[in-house]
Design an enzyme around this catalytic site. Structure first.
Site, PDB file in Angstrom:
ATOM      1  N   CYS A  47       0.969  -1.192  -0.093  1.00 10.66           N
ATOM      2  CA  CYS A  47       0.029   0.019  -0.020  1.00 10.66           C
ATOM      3  C   CYS A  47       0.943   1.264   0.002  1.00 10.66           C
ATOM      4  CB  CYS A  47      -0.901  -0.040   1.160  1.00 10.66           C
ATOM      5  SG  CYS A  47      -2.157   1.227   0.811  1.00 10.66           S
ATOM      6  N   GLU A  63      -1.163  -8.810   4.727  1.00  8.11           N
ATOM      7  CA  GLU A  63      -1.166  -8.922   6.077  1.00  8.11           C
ATOM      8  C   GLU A  63      -2.261  -8.914   7.270  1.00  8.11           C
ATOM      9  OE1 GLU A  63      -0.799  -6.166   4.480  1.00  8.11           O
ATOM     10  OE2 GLU A  63      -0.776  -4.525   5.878  1.00  8.11           O
ATOM     11  N   HIS A  88      -3.577  -5.609   1.160  1.00  3.86           N
ATOM     12  CA  HIS A  88      -3.086  -5.723   2.215  1.00  3.86           C
ATOM     13  C   HIS A  88      -2.858  -7.261   2.649  1.00  3.86           C
ATOM     14  CE1 HIS A  88      -2.142  -1.887   3.982  1.00  3.86           C
ATOM     15  NE2 HIS A  88      -3.372  -1.576   3.049  1.00  3.86           N
TER      16      HIS A  88
END
Lengths: 229, 80
Positions: free
Chosen positions: A86, A205, A203
């Site tokens: 990002c 994660e 994302h």
């Protein structure tokens, strides 16, 4: 395998990244402040999401000139794996680690939702655990994720297999309808030529544990551990 | 010495902000407006000895930070 997560003023996904990295490695990554001039000895660096320097001037432009970025560039040149997520993707393109740039989303909106990505390139330490053409579900949260490169650069990226992920439908179709933010070629993530650096807007994660609603992102971190340990 | 920098998007680079401004102007009744492009204007003071040195310095600033030459052009104006 050892990892570091870089922390800029305004980073907000650094802890999410640290949790996901620790889950796969089994040990916490080193958190490195942007003013540090030395990197610890690591095999893998995460440049996390957020709003570094309040997105002043251009997203990622100020962070790209932070003292630690010189060390990250040096490490990347030697083959240390670098993942920009990002705002981290914006930072590493501004720093010249990846081609192109991220512009304002085509509809000017901040887009925050789960999206489907088609895996385009599995020959990398980041994507080795995915199957070619596999569709994964990962959240995005950005206002400037509209990938742009000029025609010649875009052609080179495509020809060299540097496209990692494209915005797609759940069935894996890539079209204007599934182009979330106006990115050229529906590009959601790209590699450098050696595929040792990956930048992506979504994302992984934040989708790395079933408790978060899915674990499609975990394969990225597990793949890196498998390749680098 | 002062310098003024205009940073503009290159031709062919999508400018959604310019487009939104254009649509808003149409909404206000300015029907003859087209091709609105939004850029940046930066002003600064400099200690440089002469105008040529000042211009050179600011152009270097543009290349290294102020503009992203993948998508932007810059024009530097030096004022004594």
């Amino acid at each position: 395998m050892k990892a570091a997560v870089i922390v800029f003023p305004g980073s907000n996904a650094d802890r999410d990244a640290a949790v996901a990295v620790e889950q796969s490695i089994g040990a916490p990554p080193k958190m490195v402040w942007h003013r540090d001039t030395e990197l610890p000895k690591v095999d893998f660096i995460v440049v996390p999401g957020g709003f570094s320097y309040g997105d002043y001037l251009r997203c990622g432009a100020m962070a790209a000139h932070s003292p630690i970025m010189r060390e990250i560039k040096r490490a990347a040149d030697k083959g240390t794996r670098v993942l920009g997520i990002c705002n981290g993707f914006q930072i590493i393109t501004e720093a010249g680690l990846l081609p192109g740039v991220l512009l304002r989303n085509k509809d000017l909106r901040f887009i925050c939702k789960d999206v489907y990505l088609r895996v385009e390139q599995t020959k990398s330490d980041f994507t080795r655990r995915y199957k070619s053409g596999e569709v994964i579900r990962i959240p995005v949260a950005h206002a400037e994720g509209n990938f742009f490169a000029d025609d010649a650069t875009l052609q080179a990226i495509e020809d060299k297999g540097q496209v990692a992920f494209r915005y797609a439908s759940a069935a894996g179709d890539v079209s204007d309808e599934t182009n979330l933010n106006g990115s050229r070629g529906n590009i959601a993530g790209i590699f450098n030529e050696k595929r040792t650096v990956l930048g992506l807007m979504p994302h992984p994660e934040r989708m790395s544990d079933p408790v978060l609603g899915g674990a499609d992102g975990r394969k990225m971190f597990d793949g890196l551990v498998e390749a680098l340990s | 010495m002062k310098a003024r920098v205009h940073i503009t998007l290159k031709n062919g680079v999508l400018d959604p902000q310019g487009k939104a401004v254009e649509n808003a102007l149409h909404g206000l009744g300015f029907g003859g407006v087209s091709d609105v492009r939004q850029g940046k204007f930066i002003e600064m003071k400099l200690k440089a000895g002469d105008a040529a040195a000042a211009k050179k310095e600011v152009e270097e600033m543009c290349r290294s930070l102020l503009a992203n030459t993948v998508i932007e052009n810059y024009a530097v104006e030096v004022i004594d």
